[in-house]
Design a protein around this motif. Structure first.
Motif: not given
Length: 205
Positions: A69-73, A93-94, A99-100, A107-108
């Motif tokens: 979650a930290s990496m995605a944000s 596209t973010m 999701k990648a 992710p839910t």
């Protein structure tokens, strides 16, 4: 006559002594027998070891989801901060980027918000534009925006990303914690300065 009685009584009393000795010897043998002790100890300890293993596995999964979650944000804010102009189609596209990063954990209830913040010469931070994965702008243009004190610099432009996702954690001690499944909401927020130009515009946000 007394002698006769004693002679007749002595054999009966003498037969009782070996029986008592036999019982005592058997009890001693049972107490000294150590066979099966390891099996009993394992049966007592195994359930707790199994619970500890499963809980450790669930905690590891939770920490991994929190890290993703930290990496995605952070990645979302970093990517948008590298642009000079964006559109809603680009910002959509973010979600694919996030999701990648969460692979192999889908992710839910993934929710992403991207907000452009302009800080003027008086260090007043205002929302320049905002976008959400729900399709509705989360913040009105011109409203005040919270900015950390160390990033509140006059005449700068920031991109803030907010990401929240649900994570289901199994609990294996129902007598000590509530329920068998616990739902957690992981929330992460990051700020990045624009890389190019003085600001980042969104033509249709």
């Amino acid at each position: 006559m007394n002698r006769t009685i004693l002679e007749n009584a002595s054999p009966a009393s003498s037969r009782g002594v070996p029986r008592c000795r036999g019982i005592i010897l058997r009890l001693r043998a049972i107490l000294a027998d150590k066979q099966g002790v390891g099996g009993v100890e394992f049966a007592l300890v195994a359930p707790m070891l199994l619970v500890l293993y499963l809980m450790s596995f669930e905690l590891t999964m939770g920490f991994s989801a929190a890290k993703k979650a930290s990496m995605a944000s952070s990645a979302v804010a970093d990517i948008v901060a590298r642009e000079e102009k964006v559109t809603k189609a680009y910002l959509v596209t973010m979600s694919d980027v996030a999701k990648a990063i969460f692979v192999p954990y889908p992710p839910t209830d993934l929710l992403i918000k991207v907000t452009a913040i302009k800080i003027d010469g008086t260090k007043t931070a205002k929302v320049a534009w905002s976008w959400s994965s729900t399709g509705v702008a989360p913040y009105a243009v011109g409203t005040s925006a919270p900015v950390p004190a160390n990033l509140l610099i006059a005449d700068t432009f920031l991109i803030r990303s907010e990401l929240s996702v649900s994570h289901e954690m199994m609990t294996y001690l129902p007598g000590m914690v509530s329920g068998g499944t616990k739902s957690l909401t992981l929330y992460r927020e990051f700020y990045y300065r624009q890389r190019l130009g003085a600001q980042i515009t969104c033509s249709d946000c």
